[in-house]
Design a protein around this motif. Structure first.
Motif, PDB file in Angstrom:
ATOM      1  N   GLY A 233       0.797  -1.212   0.000  1.00 15.41           N
ATOM      2  CA  GLY A 233       0.000   0.000   0.000  1.00 15.41           C
ATOM      3  C   GLY A 233       0.830   1.263   0.000  1.00 15.41           C
ATOM      4  N   ILE A 234       1.617   1.464   1.058  1.00 10.00           N
ATOM      5  CA  ILE A 234       2.348   2.720   1.217  1.00 10.00           C
ATOM      6  C   ILE A 234       3.401   2.908   0.138  1.00 10.00           C
ATOM      7  CG2 ILE A 234       3.825   4.026   2.802  1.00 10.00           C
ATOM      8  CD1 ILE A 234       2.326   2.707   5.114  1.00 10.00           C
ATOM      9  N   VAL A 294      -9.178   1.822   1.147  1.00 10.69           N
ATOM     10  CA  VAL A 294     -10.334   2.236   0.345  1.00 10.69           C
ATOM     11  C   VAL A 294     -10.037   3.541  -0.400  1.00 10.69           C
ATOM     12  CG1 VAL A 294     -12.735   3.012   0.462  1.00 10.69           C
ATOM     13  CG2 VAL A 294     -11.985   1.041   1.827  1.00 10.69           C
ATOM     14  N   LEU A 295      -9.434   4.508   0.299  1.00 15.51           N
ATOM     15  CA  LEU A 295      -9.121   5.796  -0.331  1.00 15.51           C
ATOM     16  C   LEU A 295      -8.076   5.641  -1.433  1.00 15.51           C
ATOM     17  CD1 LEU A 295      -9.009   8.090   2.833  1.00 15.51           C
ATOM     18  CD2 LEU A 295     -10.757   8.061   1.054  1.00 15.51           C
ATOM     19  N   LEU A 296      -7.119   4.714  -1.248  1.00 10.81           N
ATOM     20  CA  LEU A 296      -6.076   4.511  -2.253  1.00 10.81           C
ATOM     21  C   LEU A 296      -6.680   3.947  -3.543  1.00 10.81           C
ATOM     22  CD1 LEU A 296      -3.063   4.735  -2.806  1.00 10.81           C
ATOM     23  CD2 LEU A 296      -2.769   2.443  -1.863  1.00 10.81           C
ATOM     24  N   VAL A 319      -2.995   7.452   5.761  1.00 12.81           N
ATOM     25  CA  VAL A 319      -1.738   6.712   5.885  1.00 12.81           C
ATOM     26  C   VAL A 319      -0.929   7.228   7.065  1.00 12.81           C
ATOM     27  CG1 VAL A 319      -0.286   8.136   4.343  1.00 12.81           C
ATOM     28  CG2 VAL A 319       0.166   5.705   4.575  1.00 12.81           C
ATOM     29  N   LEU A 320      -0.981   8.537   7.325  1.00 13.31           N
ATOM     30  CA  LEU A 320      -0.251   9.066   8.466  1.00 13.31           C
ATOM     31  C   LEU A 320      -0.880   8.631   9.786  1.00 13.31           C
ATOM     32  CD1 LEU A 320       0.777  11.308  10.597  1.00 13.31           C
ATOM     33  CD2 LEU A 320       2.306  10.595   8.771  1.00 13.31           C
ATOM     34  N   LEU A 374      -1.690   1.818  -7.449  1.00 18.39           N
ATOM     35  CA  LEU A 374      -2.580   2.398  -6.448  1.00 18.39           C
ATOM     36  C   LEU A 374      -3.769   1.487  -6.185  1.00 18.39           C
ATOM     37  CD1 LEU A 374      -0.956   4.884  -7.734  1.00 18.39           C
ATOM     38  CD2 LEU A 374      -2.828   6.286  -6.863  1.00 18.39           C
ATOM     39  N   VAL A 375      -4.385   0.982  -7.245  1.00 21.57           N
ATOM     40  CA  VAL A 375      -5.574   0.144  -7.094  1.00 21.57           C
ATOM     41  C   VAL A 375      -5.213  -1.175  -6.412  1.00 21.57           C
ATOM     42  CG1 VAL A 375      -7.401  -1.065  -8.320  1.00 21.57           C
ATOM     43  CG2 VAL A 375      -6.694   1.207  -9.084  1.00 21.57           C
ATOM     44  N   LEU A 376      -4.151  -1.843  -6.898  1.00 21.75           N
ATOM     45  CA  LEU A 376      -3.753  -3.110  -6.282  1.00 21.75           C
ATOM     46  C   LEU A 376      -3.319  -2.907  -4.839  1.00 21.75           C
ATOM     47  CD1 LEU A 376      -3.150  -6.156  -6.562  1.00 21.75           C
ATOM     48  CD2 LEU A 376      -0.818  -5.524  -7.203  1.00 21.75           C
TER      49      LEU A 376
END
Length: 417
Positions: A233-234, A294-296, A319-320, A374-376
């Motif tokens: 993710g990050i 979800v936001l990513l 994320v923060l 981003l989606v994955l």
């Protein structure tokens, strides 16, 4: 909100970090752009550079944690920061003289990664020595605020400098920025540090730290989540250059703006974290991770450059919130004599997934487009939180049933078997 800044040593540390981290973010933007220029826009080359910079974390961060429990953290930080500054200086000189090659960039990425692998666990565990246990949560949040303020300034300045005078001068500016953090460390009052008793050198200390973590199920849950979310993710931020260049056909300024918008959200998240009081709960770690995923996904599906940039602001908040809650939870739940080793493991999992995630996301972007990472990343993040949460709930339910069975049997072990 700013309670940690009342501590003189922490003020020196935070002031130096603002200067140095701005330079670090300038270098990250310039390094990505230099790699893309030297490789003619190759996403795979970008992933390789990231992997080389973070692979040493897999090899050295645990030992960095052992050193953090053994040595004078302040002196070790001074030495490592000087070495990292020299890496930036070398890359800058190679670039401005026009002799830089992709292989040289790869080599300096690996060297910087080695020093960073030793620096990070020491720096993370040094927080408690600066402010004491009562202010650790606040100091972690303020460190994140400092980090993300630098991430706003750094990429914006780097984008302008790259266009005006080239990437080489960005690396040289970063080399100069290390003077700030080294000066702050040198000016500290050693008597004002909240030092834990150093752990004497002895065999098996690394294994001892791993056994300590193995006996703490909720700590393991946080560490597993940190690994999965950071790896898949990050790490998406490393592909923002591809989003700007390959998806929307924009230049270095546009890449810097995307990074800045993400950092704006992160600053908001850090500010909210600094305002929270008390020990963070595991529920906050899992909830913020789920929202981030979800936001990513949403950011990766945005149709325009402007919409993508705006969507990155709430992504930064989430994320923060996740990283601050996870870091504070780990720091506040471990014994001080184990903090260096546990934070070494934490940073191994937080940064060590980049050698896996970086190339994977780069190859994914190469074959399926710049939006794919981003989606994955969002999908894997959501799945990770749900799976880890389900395992914890099942474990807690089993523990409650066992306790009920023990009470109903009058505490007699033989009647439970």
């Amino acid at each position: 909100m700013f309670a940690s800044l009342r501590v003189p040593n922490y003020r020196l540390y935070a002031g130096g970090q603002v200067v140095s981290l701005a330079g670090t973010w300038m270098q990250r933007v310039a390094q990505d752009w230099l790699v893309l220029d030297l490789s003619h826009g190759s996403a795979t080359a970008l992933g390789i550079a990231a992997a080389l910079q973070f692979t040493p974390t897999l090899l050295l961060s645990l030992w960095g944690g052992v050193l953090a429990d053994r040595v004078d953290k302040r002196r070790m930080l001074i030495a490592v920061q000087v070495a990292m500054g020299l890496c930036a200086l070398a890359l800058g000189l190679l670039d401005v003289t026009g002799v830089v090659t992709l292989g040289q960039v790869y080599l300096l990425c690996a060297l910087l990664g080695c020093f960073s692998a030793l620096d990070v666990p020491v720096r993370q565990s040094f927080v408690s020595e600066l402010v004491g246990p009562a202010q650790v949560g606040n100091a972690v949040a303020l460190n994140s605020l400092t980090f993300n303020l630098a991430r706003i300034v750094g990429p914006s300045v780097a984008g302008v400098m790259i266009v005006a005078i080239g990437t080489g001068w960005v690396f040289l500016a970063n080399a100069v920025s290390f003077v700030g953090v080294v000066t702050g460390l040198l000016l500290m009052n050693e008597a004002g540090l909240f030092r834990a008793e150093p752990v004497p050198r002895a065999p098996g200390q690394l294994r001892e730290g791993l056994r300590y973590v193995r006996g703490r199920p909720e700590l393991i849950a946080v560490l597993v989540l940190v690994f999965l979310v950071s790896t898949f993710g990050i790490n998406f931020y490393m592909t923002l250059a591809l989003v700007a260049r390959n998806v929307f056909g924009r230049g270095a300024e546009a890449y810097g703006l995307l990074t800045t918008l993400l950092a704006v959200g992160s600053v908001i998240g850090a500010t909210l974290a600094a305002r929270r009081s008390g020990r963070p709960r595991l529920r906050l770690v899992a909830g913020s991770g789920l929202i981030f995923g979800v936001l990513l996904i949403g950011a990766g599906l945005m149709p325009t450059y402007l919409a993508t940039g705006i969507a990155l602001v709430p992504v930064g908040v989430a994320v923060l919130t996740f990283t601050t809650a996870a870091n504070s939870t780990v720091q506040l739940s471990v014994d001080p004599t184990m903090r260096g080793r546990v934070m070494g493991l934490y940073m191994l999992l937080f940064l060590g997934g980049t050698p896996l995630g970086g190339p994977l996301l780069g190859v994914l972007a190469e074959h399926f487009g710049g939006r794919a990472p981003l989606v994955l990343g969002g999908l894997v993040t959501v799945a990770s939180v749900l799976v880890v949460g389900a395992v914890l709930l099942r474990r807690h339910a089993g523990a409650r049933l066992s306790a009920v069975g023990w009470r109903h049997c009058g505490g007699r072990k033989d009647r439970l078997t």
